[in-house]
Motif scaffolding. Structure first.
Motif, PDB file in Angstrom:
ATOM      1  N   VAL A   1      37.040  45.721  41.832  1.00 41.57           N
ATOM      2  CA  VAL A   1      37.939  46.829  42.164  1.00 41.57           C
ATOM      3  C   VAL A   1      37.755  47.183  43.639  1.00 41.57           C
ATOM      4  O   VAL A   1      36.879  46.664  44.326  1.00 41.57           O
ATOM      5  CB  VAL A   1      37.666  48.067  41.271  1.00 41.57           C
ATOM      6  CG1 VAL A   1      37.933  47.754  39.809  1.00 41.57           C
ATOM      7  CG2 VAL A   1      36.227  48.546  41.455  1.00 41.57           C
ATOM      8  N   ALA A   2      38.593  48.102  44.112  1.00 41.79           N
ATOM      9  CA  ALA A   2      38.550  48.494  45.514  1.00 41.79           C
ATOM     10  C   ALA A   2      37.247  49.201  45.856  1.00 41.79           C
ATOM     11  O   ALA A   2      36.637  49.865  45.007  1.00 41.79           O
ATOM     12  CB  ALA A   2      39.743  49.379  45.849  1.00 41.79           C
TER      13      ALA A   2
ATOM     14  N   ASN B   1      43.361  45.767  55.412  1.00 42.80           N
ATOM     15  CA  ASN B   1      43.382  46.830  54.406  1.00 42.80           C
ATOM     16  C   ASN B   1      42.645  46.319  53.180  1.00 42.80           C
ATOM     17  O   ASN B   1      42.450  45.105  53.018  1.00 42.80           O
ATOM     18  CB  ASN B   1      44.813  47.290  54.070  1.00 42.80           C
ATOM     19  CG  ASN B   1      45.575  46.261  53.267  1.00 42.80           C
ATOM     20  OD1 ASN B   1      45.244  45.981  52.116  1.00 42.80           O
ATOM     21  ND2 ASN B   1      46.611  45.668  53.882  1.00 42.80           N
ATOM     22  N   GLU B   2      42.184  47.231  52.341  1.00 42.81           N
ATOM     23  CA  GLU B   2      41.385  46.851  51.179  1.00 42.81           C
ATOM     24  C   GLU B   2      42.157  46.998  49.878  1.00 42.81           C
ATOM     25  O   GLU B   2      41.579  47.123  48.800  1.00 42.81           O
ATOM     26  CB  GLU B   2      40.100  47.696  51.141  1.00 42.81           C
ATOM     27  CG  GLU B   2      39.160  47.360  52.278  1.00 42.81           C
ATOM     28  CD  GLU B   2      37.911  48.230  52.324  1.00 42.81           C
ATOM     29  OE1 GLU B   2      36.876  47.740  52.781  1.00 42.81           O
ATOM     30  OE2 GLU B   2      37.994  49.414  51.923  1.00 42.81           O
ATOM     31  N   THR B   3      43.470  46.953  49.962  1.00 40.35           N
ATOM     32  CA  THR B   3      44.299  47.015  48.766  1.00 40.35           C
ATOM     33  C   THR B   3      44.188  45.697  48.011  1.00 40.35           C
ATOM     34  O   THR B   3      44.416  44.624  48.586  1.00 40.35           O
ATOM     35  CB  THR B   3      45.765  47.285  49.123  1.00 40.35           C
ATOM     36  OG1 THR B   3      45.853  48.510  49.842  1.00 40.35           O
ATOM     37  CG2 THR B   3      46.619  47.360  47.871  1.00 40.35           C
TER      38      THR B   3
ATOM     39  N   THR C   1      36.588  41.641  58.131  1.00 41.49           N
ATOM     40  CA  THR C   1      35.759  42.160  57.030  1.00 41.49           C
ATOM     41  C   THR C   1      36.525  43.105  56.110  1.00 41.49           C
ATOM     42  O   THR C   1      37.311  43.942  56.583  1.00 41.49           O
ATOM     43  CB  THR C   1      34.532  42.908  57.594  1.00 41.49           C
ATOM     44  OG1 THR C   1      33.761  42.014  58.387  1.00 41.49           O
ATOM     45  CG2 THR C   1      33.665  43.478  56.479  1.00 41.49           C
ATOM     46  N   ILE C   2      36.276  42.967  54.816  1.00 44.42           N
ATOM     47  CA  ILE C   2      36.661  43.983  53.835  1.00 44.42           C
ATOM     48  C   ILE C   2      35.470  44.177  52.895  1.00 44.42           C
ATOM     49  O   ILE C   2      34.540  43.366  52.883  1.00 44.42           O
ATOM     50  CB  ILE C   2      37.916  43.604  53.010  1.00 44.42           C
ATOM     51  CG1 ILE C   2      37.644  42.361  52.159  1.00 44.42           C
ATOM     52  CG2 ILE C   2      39.139  43.434  53.898  1.00 44.42           C
ATOM     53  CD1 ILE C   2      38.748  42.043  51.158  1.00 44.42           C
TER      54      ILE C   2
ATOM     55  N   ALA D   1      43.442  39.488  47.617  1.00 42.31           N
ATOM     56  CA  ALA D   1      43.349  40.305  48.823  1.00 42.31           C
ATOM     57  C   ALA D   1      43.827  39.477  50.011  1.00 42.31           C
ATOM     58  O   ALA D   1      43.761  38.242  50.001  1.00 42.31           O
ATOM     59  CB  ALA D   1      41.925  40.785  49.056  1.00 42.31           C
ATOM     60  N   ASP D   2      44.317  40.166  51.057  1.00 45.89           N
ATOM     61  CA  ASP D   2      44.695  39.530  52.316  1.00 45.89           C
ATOM     62  C   ASP D   2      43.664  39.898  53.373  1.00 45.89           C
ATOM     63  O   ASP D   2      43.188  41.042  53.426  1.00 45.89           O
ATOM     64  CB  ASP D   2      46.080  39.997  52.775  1.00 45.89           C
ATOM     65  CG  ASP D   2      47.186  39.543  51.833  1.00 45.89           C
ATOM     66  OD1 ASP D   2      47.000  38.501  51.166  1.00 45.89           O
ATOM     67  OD2 ASP D   2      48.219  40.237  51.745  1.00 45.89           O
ATOM     68  N   MET D   3      43.334  38.932  54.235  1.00 42.93           N
ATOM     69  CA  MET D   3      42.429  39.202  55.351  1.00 42.93           C
ATOM     70  C   MET D   3      42.939  38.464  56.588  1.00 42.93           C
ATOM     71  O   MET D   3      43.358  37.305  56.494  1.00 42.93           O
ATOM     72  CB  MET D   3      40.998  38.732  55.029  1.00 42.93           C
ATOM     73  CG  MET D   3      40.320  39.486  53.920  1.00 42.93           C
ATOM     74  SD  MET D   3      38.621  38.879  53.605  1.00 42.93           S
ATOM     75  CE  MET D   3      37.807  39.379  55.126  1.00 42.93           C
TER      76      MET D   3
END
Length: 509
Positions: A285-286, A300-302, A321-322, A312-314
């Motif tokens: 989860v986030a 973003n950490e969505t 970093t996320i 997730a996108d990075m």
């Protein structure tokens, strides 16, 4: 002295008791209510010193026989076994009228109505009262024993003058129920299906569950499966509490069974199946500690997908970093969940916050924009149980789109050829979009020595592009048509390590 009858009214004549010489009279109180005192007398002869117990006008009721179509059978221990359903009569002999009370042998339970007594009939014979009590049995299997206490009305409060018969239904399979808060952590007992209860146990030495087993006839000797122990903890009435524990995790098999058999008829039994608790899939989860563990500003950490198959996108930058949270239900301790990452990515659990994982692109050159890679989170208790986080690397390079050319411009990917003859009376546009932001040092220097082209209108405020935003640049023919140098526009990424965009505009010769 006088002894009033039990149902005497205030105006009824008294019944006197004769007082004999040379005798000692002792009054023994057996019960006291708000309106009555119940007692018996003990009389001792003065001369002999011997004593007799006188219980006036009554003696203990005597069980005569069972009669009718479905008489019970006599069991050892003072019990009588009935059929599951049926009728029979209880014949009692007494010196006076009888009444009865009905009760469970144990305090627990409410299963008393499987045995009911109808209206009795009486007859006098040889100076005694013969009383027949009709009994009906319904759905007696597996119920708690019921006692019938027959009472001589003349001394109903004297236990010595009462007769009790206790009845139990047919042999039945034991009934298993869960002991609330009777298990070690993570274990449970499911009795949804009474004929096939299941215990779920963590496979570890000392892991245990507790269960209550009800059986009127008692439980036969229990054989413990290999690697397990079955221990009798307590007995109350017909309920026995057992503890089932793992003594050897190496030999304790999944789906092992334990048979609880009726001691009187071992074909009546219930089988407990033990299932080993399967490790839970990590839940992804986030990050819920964003104030402490801070992502790269451009990410973003969505999360998309599900908790067991997240996405997730990075942005594709060294150091991008996320943070995500990955936990399992068995434990909140550090190391309960482990992670493996593809080349170019590292995943590290934060030592001060178990369950919070830092996901970092350490080598952007090892990844390809738009091509997903997968991080795998594993339950440390069973590393075959996994959940995944699919990361899609995103390019940080600004993009450019050519529009409104009026057929004066050809080309793509930032390199364009301009037909000045067509452009003399027209314009064209370039729209520059910057995912992580960008800037251009000057919008005048690139046109030095290339006066054949110029920006149409005032673009002085368009030297920077916000992250995710864009700027539209409009071009038209310049004032020095004889120039032929290329116009080069360089948009520098706002993020260190982010890619730049170079736009080259060539004059068609």
């Amino acid at each position: 002295m006088l002894k009033p009858p039990a149902d005497a009214k205030p105006d009824d004549p008294a019944n006197y008791i004769a007082i004999n010489a040379n005798s000692r009279y002792k009054l023994r109180i057996t019960d006291v209510t708000e309106s009555n005192i119940y007692s018996t007398f003990e009389v001792e002869d003065w001369t002999s010193g011997g004593g007799i117990i006188i219980k006036p006008d009554n003696t203990k009721p005597e069980f005569n026989k069972f009669a009718g179509t479905n008489p019970p059978t006599d069991l050892t221990g003072g019990y009588y076994r009935t059929l599951a359903d049926g009728t029979f009569d209880i014949v009692m002999t007494s010196t006076g009228e009888l009444e009865y009370s009905r009760s469970l042998v144990t305090k627990a339970g409410d299963e008393i109505d499987w045995l009911t007594v109808g209206t009795p009939t009486t007859e006098q014979k040889d100076g005694l009262t013969i009383t027949t009590f009709p009994v009906t049995i319904a759905d007696a299997t597996g119920k708690r024993p019921v006692s019938l206490t027959f009472i001589n009305q003349a001394a109903s409060y004297d236990p010595d003058l009462q007769t009790t018969l206790t009845f139990v239904g047919p042999e039945a399979a034991p009934v298993v129920s869960e002991v609330v808060k009777g298990h070690s952590e993570g274990n449970s007992v499911d009795v949804t299906s009474p004929d096939a209860p299941e215990a779920t146990m963590v496979k570890a030495v000392g892991s245990y569950v507790s269960l209550n087993v009800f059986c009127v006839d008692g439980i036969a000797d229990i054989t413990s499966p290999t690697g397990y122990s079955v221990t009798e903890v307590a007995t109350e009435g017909f309920m026995t509490t057992y503890r089932v524990a793992i003594t050897d995790a190496g030999t304790a098999a999944d789906n092992a069974t334990i048979e609880f058999k009726n001691k009187a008829a071992d074909s009546n039994m219930v089988t407990l199946t033990i299932k080993h608790k399967k490790a839970s899939q990590p839940s992804i989860v986030a990050n819920d500690q964003t104030g402490t563990f801070i992502k790269s500003s451009y990410n973003n950490e969505t999360l998309g997908g599900t908790a067991t198959a997240a996405t997730a996108d990075m942005y594709l930058i060294d150091g991008s970093t996320i943070y995500v949270k990955a936990t399992c239900t068995e434990s909140a301790a550090a190391g309960a969940v482990t992670a493996t990452a593809p080349t170019g990515v590292t995943v590290t659990e934060e030592s001060t916050a178990p369950g919070i994982f830092k996901v970092e692109i350490t080598t952007a050159a090892s990844l390809t924009a738009g091509t997903p890679v997968t991080v795998t989170f594993k339950n440390a208790a069973d590393e075959t149980v996994i959940s995944t986080l699919e990361i899609t690397p995103k390019s940080t390079k600004p993009t450019v789109v050519l529009a409104d050319t009026q057929n004066a411009v050809t080309g793509a990917d930032g390199t364009y050829t301009v037909d000045l003859d067509v452009l003399l009376t027209n314009t064209f546009t370039l729209t520059v979009t910057a995912p992580t932001g960008a800037s251009i040092t000057s919008l005048t220097d690139p046109f030095t020595g290339a006066g054949w082209l110029k920006l149409d209108g005032d673009h002085s405020s368009k030297t920077s592009i916000d992250a995710g935003g864009n700027q539209v640049y409009t071009f038209t023919s310049g004032d020095t048509s004889g120039d032929s140098n290329d116009v080069t526009l360089t948009f520098t990424n706002s993020v260190s390590g982010g890619e730049t965009l170079t736009v080259t505009l060539k004059k068609k010769i």
